[in-house]
Write a protein that holds these residues in place. Sequence first.
Motif, PDB file in Angstrom:
ATOM      1  N   GLU A  77      -3.036  -3.313 -57.135  1.00 18.32           N
ATOM      2  CA  GLU A  77      -3.045  -1.868 -57.761  1.00 18.32           C
ATOM      3  C   GLU A  77      -3.780  -0.822 -56.890  1.00 18.32           C
ATOM      4  O   GLU A  77      -3.092   0.245 -56.877  1.00 18.32           O
ATOM      5  CB  GLU A  77      -3.546  -2.084 -59.177  1.00 18.32           C
ATOM      6  CG  GLU A  77      -3.475  -0.768 -60.047  1.00 18.32           C
ATOM      7  CD  GLU A  77      -4.174  -0.908 -61.385  1.00 18.32           C
ATOM      8  OE1 GLU A  77      -4.200   0.077 -62.140  1.00 18.32           O
ATOM      9  OE2 GLU A  77      -4.717  -2.087 -61.825  1.00 18.32           O
ATOM     10  N   LYS A  78      -4.795  -1.174 -56.409  1.00 14.66           N
ATOM     11  CA  LYS A  78      -5.657  -0.228 -55.610  1.00 14.66           C
ATOM     12  C   LYS A  78      -5.067   0.114 -54.374  1.00 14.66           C
ATOM     13  O   LYS A  78      -4.877   1.269 -54.021  1.00 14.66           O
ATOM     14  CB  LYS A  78      -7.104  -0.556 -55.316  1.00 14.66           C
ATOM     15  CG  LYS A  78      -7.832  -0.912 -56.512  1.00 14.66           C
ATOM     16  CD  LYS A  78      -9.255  -1.572 -56.041  1.00 14.66           C
ATOM     17  CE  LYS A  78     -10.406  -1.411 -57.239  1.00 14.66           C
ATOM     18  NZ  LYS A  78     -11.510  -2.024 -56.807  1.00 14.66           N
ATOM     19  N   ARG A  79      -4.349  -0.792 -54.010  1.00 18.85           N
ATOM     20  CA  ARG A  79      -3.522  -0.346 -52.479  1.00 18.85           C
ATOM     21  C   ARG A  79      -2.080   0.006 -52.853  1.00 18.85           C
ATOM     22  O   ARG A  79      -1.489   0.255 -51.722  1.00 18.85           O
ATOM     23  CB  ARG A  79      -3.464  -1.705 -51.845  1.00 18.85           C
ATOM     24  CG  ARG A  79      -4.739  -2.342 -51.390  1.00 18.85           C
ATOM     25  CD  ARG A  79      -4.689  -3.507 -50.432  1.00 18.85           C
ATOM     26  NE  ARG A  79      -3.942  -3.114 -49.302  1.00 18.85           N
ATOM     27  CZ  ARG A  79      -3.309  -4.013 -48.465  1.00 18.85           C
ATOM     28  NH1 ARG A  79      -3.519  -5.005 -48.469  1.00 18.85           N
ATOM     29  NH2 ARG A  79      -2.926  -3.527 -47.259  1.00 18.85           N
ATOM     30  N   HIS A  80      -1.679   0.275 -53.921  1.00 18.69           N
ATOM     31  CA  HIS A  80      -0.359   0.630 -54.560  1.00 18.69           C
ATOM     32  C   HIS A  80       0.809  -0.191 -53.917  1.00 18.69           C
ATOM     33  O   HIS A  80       1.800   0.090 -53.321  1.00 18.69           O
ATOM     34  CB  HIS A  80      -0.142   2.178 -53.884  1.00 18.69           C
ATOM     35  CG  HIS A  80      -1.164   2.978 -54.065  1.00 18.69           C
ATOM     36  ND1 HIS A  80      -1.540   3.647 -55.297  1.00 18.69           N
ATOM     37  CD2 HIS A  80      -2.044   3.748 -53.003  1.00 18.69           C
ATOM     38  CE1 HIS A  80      -2.765   4.492 -55.020  1.00 18.69           C
ATOM     39  NE2 HIS A  80      -2.975   4.488 -53.734  1.00 18.69           N
ATOM     40  N   ALA A  81       0.379  -1.609 -54.226  1.00 17.64           N
ATOM     41  CA  ALA A  81       1.333  -2.510 -53.371  1.00 17.64           C
ATOM     42  C   ALA A  81       1.988  -3.307 -54.722  1.00 17.64           C
ATOM     43  O   ALA A  81       1.314  -3.245 -55.898  1.00 17.64           O
ATOM     44  CB  ALA A  81       0.471  -3.516 -52.484  1.00 17.64           C
ATOM     45  N   ASP A  82       2.902  -4.205 -54.381  1.00 19.51           N
ATOM     46  CA  ASP A  82       3.749  -4.937 -55.372  1.00 19.51           C
ATOM     47  C   ASP A  82       2.612  -6.188 -55.645  1.00 19.51           C
ATOM     48  O   ASP A  82       2.218  -6.691 -54.846  1.00 19.51           O
ATOM     49  CB  ASP A  82       4.964  -5.554 -54.781  1.00 19.51           C
ATOM     50  CG  ASP A  82       5.802  -6.339 -55.721  1.00 19.51           C
ATOM     51  OD1 ASP A  82       4.908  -6.825 -56.750  1.00 19.51           O
ATOM     52  OD2 ASP A  82       7.105  -6.565 -55.398  1.00 19.51           O
ATOM     53  N   VAL A  83       2.264  -6.420 -56.769  1.00 24.09           N
ATOM     54  CA  VAL A  83       1.560  -7.288 -57.440  1.00 24.09           C
ATOM     55  C   VAL A  83       1.939  -8.643 -56.915  1.00 24.09           C
ATOM     56  O   VAL A  83       1.177  -9.769 -56.726  1.00 24.09           O
ATOM     57  CB  VAL A  83       1.420  -7.334 -58.893  1.00 24.09           C
ATOM     58  CG1 VAL A  83       2.726  -7.815 -59.638  1.00 24.09           C
ATOM     59  CG2 VAL A  83       0.207  -8.170 -59.372  1.00 24.09           C
ATOM     60  N   GLN A  84       3.112  -8.886 -56.633  1.00 21.58           N
ATOM     61  CA  GLN A  84       3.691 -10.313 -56.108  1.00 21.58           C
ATOM     62  C   GLN A  84       3.418 -10.316 -54.504  1.00 21.58           C
ATOM     63  O   GLN A  84       3.592 -11.474 -53.922  1.00 21.58           O
ATOM     64  CB  GLN A  84       5.162 -10.247 -56.359  1.00 21.58           C
ATOM     65  CG  GLN A  84       5.792 -10.201 -57.717  1.00 21.58           C
ATOM     66  CD  GLN A  84       5.151 -11.330 -58.626  1.00 21.58           C
ATOM     67  OE1 GLN A  84       4.921 -12.725 -58.029  1.00 21.58           O
ATOM     68  NE2 GLN A  84       4.807 -11.080 -59.692  1.00 21.58           N
ATOM     69  N   ARG A  85       3.279  -9.042 -54.150  1.00 24.50           N
ATOM     70  CA  ARG A  85       2.850  -9.341 -52.550  1.00 24.50           C
ATOM     71  C   ARG A  85       1.764  -8.161 -52.389  1.00 24.50           C
ATOM     72  O   ARG A  85       1.925  -7.256 -51.425  1.00 24.50           O
ATOM     73  CB  ARG A  85       4.108  -8.632 -51.794  1.00 24.50           C
ATOM     74  CG  ARG A  85       5.269  -9.378 -51.847  1.00 24.50           C
ATOM     75  CD  ARG A  85       6.534  -8.962 -50.920  1.00 24.50           C
ATOM     76  NE  ARG A  85       6.181  -8.826 -49.493  1.00 24.50           N
ATOM     77  CZ  ARG A  85       6.816  -8.531 -48.614  1.00 24.50           C
ATOM     78  NH1 ARG A  85       8.055  -7.898 -49.013  1.00 24.50           N
ATOM     79  NH2 ARG A  85       6.345  -8.498 -47.407  1.00 24.50           N
ATOM     80  N   PRO A  86       0.600  -8.635 -52.712  1.00 24.29           N
ATOM     81  CA  PRO A  86      -0.595  -7.941 -52.652  1.00 24.29           C
ATOM     82  C   PRO A  86      -1.202  -7.407 -51.185  1.00 24.29           C
ATOM     83  O   PRO A  86      -1.814  -6.323 -51.293  1.00 24.29           O
ATOM     84  CB  PRO A  86      -1.646  -8.641 -53.624  1.00 24.29           C
ATOM     85  CG  PRO A  86      -1.125 -10.144 -53.418  1.00 24.29           C
ATOM     86  CD  PRO A  86       0.295 -10.211 -53.203  1.00 24.29           C
TER      87      PRO A  86
END
Length: 415
Positions: A77-86
């Motif tokens: 979430e902090k990195r604005h990434a997909d939770v499935q591909r953190p």
Amino acid sequence: MSERFLIHEFTPLWLSIDRIGPFQDRLEGIDFTDAQNESCNLYLFLSRNGRGKTTALELMAALMGMLGSDNAAQMAEKRHADVQRPFNLEHLDRGQGRAQWDLRVRYSQDGIERVAVLSLIAGTIGTDTSLKFWDEEALKLVDADEWHRFGFCRNAAGKWAAVGTRTPWVENLNGHLADAVGAKIGGFEDSELIWPTLIYFSAYRNVTPVLASEERSISAPRDWNYSPLHAFRTEGGMWRDSLDNLLVWLKWLDDGRFENALKLVNERVFAETGTFLKDVSREPPEAIVMREDRRHRLDALSSGEKSLVQLFLRLGAHMTRNTILLIDEPEAHLHDKWKYRLFYQLKALVRDSYPGLTLIIATHSPEIMQALAIEITEENLRKGGYFFETAKEEAQQQAIADEARVLYGDIQDKA
């Protein structure tokens, strides 16, 4: 969480990579220390294309991005990434990849100073497993007192588990870094903030026009102020990600940072070129570049100029007193004169101005090797480097070396 927890040093020691990108046939170990076991503050990754230089940089950035998060989903979430591909690295997110980055952390807690080795770990690695162990003897070599592990590990079912978050030291560090996110950096290249940050510039760091559909308002750039990780690539046309937005924001703050930014960029990038960064306009809100008495936008600069402006503006805006700076192919789009100017400027930043700055460059340029002269001892610089080879290439080189020794021995015997 201790209220009196301060970080005085945050520097790389060792990077272990297994089954990620080109590193599929063996566990790769990269040593960031010099002959005296001190962390190098000027380090080169060298190789031909496709051997893993960029993978190593991306991996260090991904591991640093874990700090300040309690779990992989929060990090994503902090990195604005997909939770499935953190991590946004295929072999780490979904494959069998695993990694460990060991750092030397000199800190003080409640007035007592100590040194720890912090291992950032990720991937398909057991929660009780490490790719490099730091026993008492290993800690003594780097003048450390203790070893701590932190990271996010993935099991066979694809579930992520946190490692080390319940240990008091990691909990203390992570808590302080989480609280510090968004804290004011302060000056431009003269921040007093002690918390560690990693600033990563990919080889693709172009400045593109802001999309016409984007609303240009006086708003803070994305991930403004402190964060453990800042990664910069080619701009995507979004206002909050643009250099124009950064300069407009610095001007609006009216605290001296804008003037300092213009001065440093003009000295380092545009000296003796007839071009200079002048100001920002109100309508439209954007940077004003002057060249031969004509006004231009930032995106109208040459590729080399844009790359340099991007580098120095972002670095100055986000660096703290403990900064690890990663640059992939800094020579891209630069002619020889600019290459040498950039490399000497970067070396001077590490050597003369910022004792808490660590510079790691990935390159295949002989000009960089010559300009940075890693084989020459210089005051305040601890130099090192790593040459990436495949296992097959290394075996071939070893065979050539062995054959040369045999031949040399035969000659000696005959003599």
